[in-house]
Design a protein around this motif. Structure first.
Motif, PDB file in Angstrom:
ATOM      1  N   ALA A  50      -2.737  13.424 -23.039  1.00  0.00           N
ATOM      2  CA  ALA A  50      -3.937  14.065 -23.586  1.00  0.00           C
ATOM      3  C   ALA A  50      -3.585  14.950 -24.770  1.00  0.00           C
ATOM      4  O   ALA A  50      -4.318  15.007 -25.772  1.00  0.00           O
ATOM      5  CB  ALA A  50      -4.638  14.871 -22.501  1.00  0.00           C
ATOM      6  N   ASN A  51      -2.456  15.639 -24.669  1.00  0.00           N
ATOM      7  CA  ASN A  51      -2.029  16.511 -25.768  1.00  0.00           C
ATOM      8  C   ASN A  51      -1.717  15.698 -27.019  1.00  0.00           C
ATOM      9  O   ASN A  51      -2.093  16.090 -28.138  1.00  0.00           O
ATOM     10  CB  ASN A  51      -0.809  17.320 -25.331  1.00  0.00           C
ATOM     11  N   GLU A  52      -1.047  14.586 -26.849  1.00  0.00           N
ATOM     12  CA  GLU A  52      -0.707  13.755 -28.009  1.00  0.00           C
ATOM     13  C   GLU A  52      -1.974  13.203 -28.678  1.00  0.00           C
ATOM     14  O   GLU A  52      -2.084  13.182 -29.911  1.00  0.00           O
ATOM     15  CB  GLU A  52       0.204  12.615 -27.568  1.00  0.00           C
ATOM     16  N   GLY A  53      -2.942  12.747 -27.866  1.00  0.00           N
ATOM     17  CA  GLY A  53      -4.188  12.233 -28.440  1.00  0.00           C
ATOM     18  C   GLY A  53      -4.984  13.306 -29.163  1.00  0.00           C
ATOM     19  O   GLY A  53      -5.516  13.082 -30.259  1.00  0.00           O
ATOM     20  N   ALA A  54      -5.069  14.494 -28.541  1.00  0.00           N
ATOM     21  CA  ALA A  54      -5.813  15.590 -29.159  1.00  0.00           C
ATOM     22  C   ALA A  54      -5.132  16.067 -30.439  1.00  0.00           C
ATOM     23  O   ALA A  54      -5.799  16.423 -31.423  1.00  0.00           O
ATOM     24  CB  ALA A  54      -5.954  16.742 -28.168  1.00  0.00           C
ATOM     25  N   THR A  55      -3.799  16.061 -30.432  1.00  0.00           N
ATOM     26  CA  THR A  55      -3.067  16.494 -31.625  1.00  0.00           C
ATOM     27  C   THR A  55      -3.326  15.551 -32.798  1.00  0.00           C
ATOM     28  O   THR A  55      -3.562  15.996 -33.932  1.00  0.00           O
ATOM     29  CB  THR A  55      -1.559  16.567 -31.325  1.00  0.00           C
ATOM     30  N   ILE A  67      -8.860  15.606 -38.331  1.00  0.00           N
ATOM     31  CA  ILE A  67      -9.920  16.560 -38.677  1.00  0.00           C
ATOM     32  C   ILE A  67      -9.452  17.493 -39.783  1.00  0.00           C
ATOM     33  O   ILE A  67     -10.190  17.779 -40.740  1.00  0.00           O
ATOM     34  CB  ILE A  67     -10.345  17.358 -37.424  1.00  0.00           C
ATOM     35  N   LEU A  68      -8.221  17.961 -39.673  1.00  0.00           N
ATOM     36  CA  LEU A  68      -7.694  18.871 -40.690  1.00  0.00           C
ATOM     37  C   LEU A  68      -7.604  18.182 -42.051  1.00  0.00           C
ATOM     38  O   LEU A  68      -7.973  18.768 -43.082  1.00  0.00           O
ATOM     39  CB  LEU A  68      -6.320  19.386 -40.258  1.00  0.00           C
ATOM     40  N   ARG A  69      -7.131  16.935 -42.060  1.00  0.00           N
ATOM     41  CA  ARG A  69      -7.045  16.203 -43.331  1.00  0.00           C
ATOM     42  C   ARG A  69      -8.430  16.019 -43.945  1.00  0.00           C
ATOM     43  O   ARG A  69      -8.607  16.168 -45.162  1.00  0.00           O
ATOM     44  CB  ARG A  69      -6.373  14.846 -43.106  1.00  0.00           C
ATOM     45  N   SER A 106      -5.915  26.299 -36.549  1.00  0.00           N
ATOM     46  CA  SER A 106      -5.697  27.106 -35.345  1.00  0.00           C
ATOM     47  C   SER A 106      -5.652  26.220 -34.104  1.00  0.00           C
ATOM     48  O   SER A 106      -4.792  26.405 -33.220  1.00  0.00           O
ATOM     49  CB  SER A 106      -6.809  28.144 -35.214  1.00  0.00           C
ATOM     50  N   ARG A 107      -6.554  25.257 -34.042  1.00  0.00           N
ATOM     51  CA  ARG A 107      -6.559  24.336 -32.900  1.00  0.00           C
ATOM     52  C   ARG A 107      -5.290  23.495 -32.878  1.00  0.00           C
ATOM     53  O   ARG A 107      -4.702  23.253 -31.809  1.00  0.00           O
ATOM     54  CB  ARG A 107      -7.796  23.436 -32.999  1.00  0.00           C
ATOM     55  N   LEU A 108      -4.816  23.074 -34.051  1.00  0.00           N
ATOM     56  CA  LEU A 108      -3.591  22.280 -34.116  1.00  0.00           C
ATOM     57  C   LEU A 108      -2.381  23.112 -33.689  1.00  0.00           C
ATOM     58  O   LEU A 108      -1.482  22.604 -32.989  1.00  0.00           O
ATOM     59  CB  LEU A 108      -3.396  21.751 -35.538  1.00  0.00           C
ATOM     60  N   ASP A 109      -2.355  24.385 -34.079  1.00  0.00           N
ATOM     61  CA  ASP A 109      -1.256  25.261 -33.648  1.00  0.00           C
ATOM     62  C   ASP A 109      -1.249  25.407 -32.126  1.00  0.00           C
ATOM     63  O   ASP A 109      -0.177  25.402 -31.486  1.00  0.00           O
ATOM     64  CB  ASP A 109      -1.385  26.638 -34.306  1.00  0.00           C
ATOM     65  N   ALA A 110      -2.450  25.534 -31.544  1.00  0.00           N
ATOM     66  CA  ALA A 110      -2.526  25.670 -30.083  1.00  0.00           C
ATOM     67  C   ALA A 110      -2.042  24.396 -29.395  1.00  0.00           C
ATOM     68  O   ALA A 110      -1.342  24.453 -28.367  1.00  0.00           O
ATOM     69  CB  ALA A 110      -3.959  25.987 -29.674  1.00  0.00           C
ATOM     70  N   LEU A 111      -2.372  23.250 -29.939  1.00  0.00           N
ATOM     71  CA  LEU A 111      -1.913  21.987 -29.352  1.00  0.00           C
ATOM     72  C   LEU A 111      -0.401  21.832 -29.486  1.00  0.00           C
ATOM     73  O   LEU A 111       0.269  21.319 -28.574  1.00  0.00           O
ATOM     74  CB  LEU A 111      -2.632  20.811 -30.022  1.00  0.00           C
ATOM     75  N   ASN A 112       0.140  22.261 -30.617  1.00  0.00           N
ATOM     76  CA  ASN A 112       1.595  22.195 -30.788  1.00  0.00           C
ATOM     77  C   ASN A 112       2.305  23.112 -29.788  1.00  0.00           C
ATOM     78  O   ASN A 112       3.365  22.758 -29.238  1.00  0.00           O
ATOM     79  CB  ASN A 112       1.973  22.584 -32.221  1.00  0.00           C
ATOM     80  N   LEU A 113       1.731  24.283 -29.554  1.00  0.00           N
ATOM     81  CA  LEU A 113       2.313  25.194 -28.564  1.00  0.00           C
ATOM     82  C   LEU A 113       2.239  24.591 -27.164  1.00  0.00           C
ATOM     83  O   LEU A 113       3.197  24.678 -26.377  1.00  0.00           O
ATOM     84  CB  LEU A 113       1.577  26.534 -28.609  1.00  0.00           C
ATOM     85  N   GLU A 114       1.103  23.957 -26.872  1.00  0.00           N
ATOM     86  CA  GLU A 114       0.965  23.294 -25.576  1.00  0.00           C
ATOM     87  C   GLU A 114       1.984  22.161 -25.433  1.00  0.00           C
ATOM     88  O   GLU A 114       2.564  21.955 -24.345  1.00  0.00           O
ATOM     89  CB  GLU A 114      -0.449  22.752 -25.418  1.00  0.00           C
TER      90      GLU A 114
END
Length: 247
Positions: free
Chosen positions: A186-191, A197-199, A152-160
């Motif tokens: 910041a978005n690229e680093g967080a993504t 984390i997901l892996r 869910s967090r990764l989807d939000a970052l992709n949308l951002e």
């Protein structure tokens, strides 16, 4: 001189021969008796075995010393005088092989004891299939929730990231502002961090799943009456626990 009758002379001759044979036998038995007495006296004298082992220690005992089986041992009398030697019973190569076999047996015994302990713990925790299924579902519930949160967090970052890309496109040939560049970085680093984390969470889910699969294979054997500590049999070709449904 008066001569004895023939039959008396024959009897006298036989008596002399018997006396001669008896004397010879007695003479032969005397050394044998002395030898037996000497051996008995030597046996009654306690022996002390003495040697220097492979570590340079001087050892002594009233019986052959196990640490010196590969070398000569002195046999001493009570007064300390050397009475003889005992040749090595086994060669150093044989001793090395025996030591290796003894170590192997000790390791095998320790492995079986550890296997028996783990088997008993499994049976205590999971007395039946229902208990194991319940524990498996509870263990996977937490890690599955973490996987969902990471996605869910990764989807939000992709949308951002899509919104930031749209903002850059709207500028046309104009250079992006410092704020937009900072947000993009910041978005690229967080993504990237969220992907890691997901892996990790997916790997943990797979590890937990595999752990319960292996436990179930062993528990099926124990529930069927296999004694704890015995060698596990190859797992069945059919799955022994419910498959994981990945969201």
């Amino acid at each position: 001189m008066h001569r004895l009758p023939t039959h008396l002379r024959r009897l006298h001759s036989q008596a002399l021969r018997r006396r001669w044979v008896t004397g010879c036998v007695a003479a032969a038995l005397v050394p044998a008796a002395l030898l037996v007495n000497a051996q008995a006296a030597d046996t009654g004298n306690p022996r002390i075995y003495s040697c220097i082992d492979g570590k340079g220690r001087r050892l002594s005992s009233d019986r052959p010393i196990p640490e010196c089986l590969t070398q000569e041992q002195k046999m001493l009398g009570r007064d300390g005088s050397q009475r003889g030697t005992m040749a090595p019973l086994i060669s150093p190569e044989q001793q090395a092989r025996e030591n290796e076999e003894r170590d192997r047996q000790q390791q095998e015994r320790a492995r079986r004891e550890d296997q028996a302990r783990r088997d008993r713990n499994l049976l205590t925790r999971y007395p039946d299939p229902a208990a194991h299924d319940l524990a498996r579902d509870r263990a996977l519930e937490t890690v599955q929730e973490r996987v969902r949160q990471a996605r869910s967090r990764l989807d939000a970052l992709n949308l951002e990231a899509l919104k930031l890309t749209a903002e850059r496109s709207a500028l046309g040939l104009k250079p992006p502002s410092a704020e937009l560049r900072a947000k993009t970085s910041a978005n690229e680093g967080a993504t990237e961090a969220q992907r890691n984390i997901l892996r990790n969470q997916e790997s943990e889910r797979d590890r937990v799943t595999q752990q319960f699969v292996l436990e179930r294979d062993r528990l099926n054997q124990l529930w069927a009456g296999v004694p704890p500590g015995s060698d596990p049999t190859p797992p069945a070709t059919q799955p022994t626990s419910r498959p994981v449904t990945r969201p």
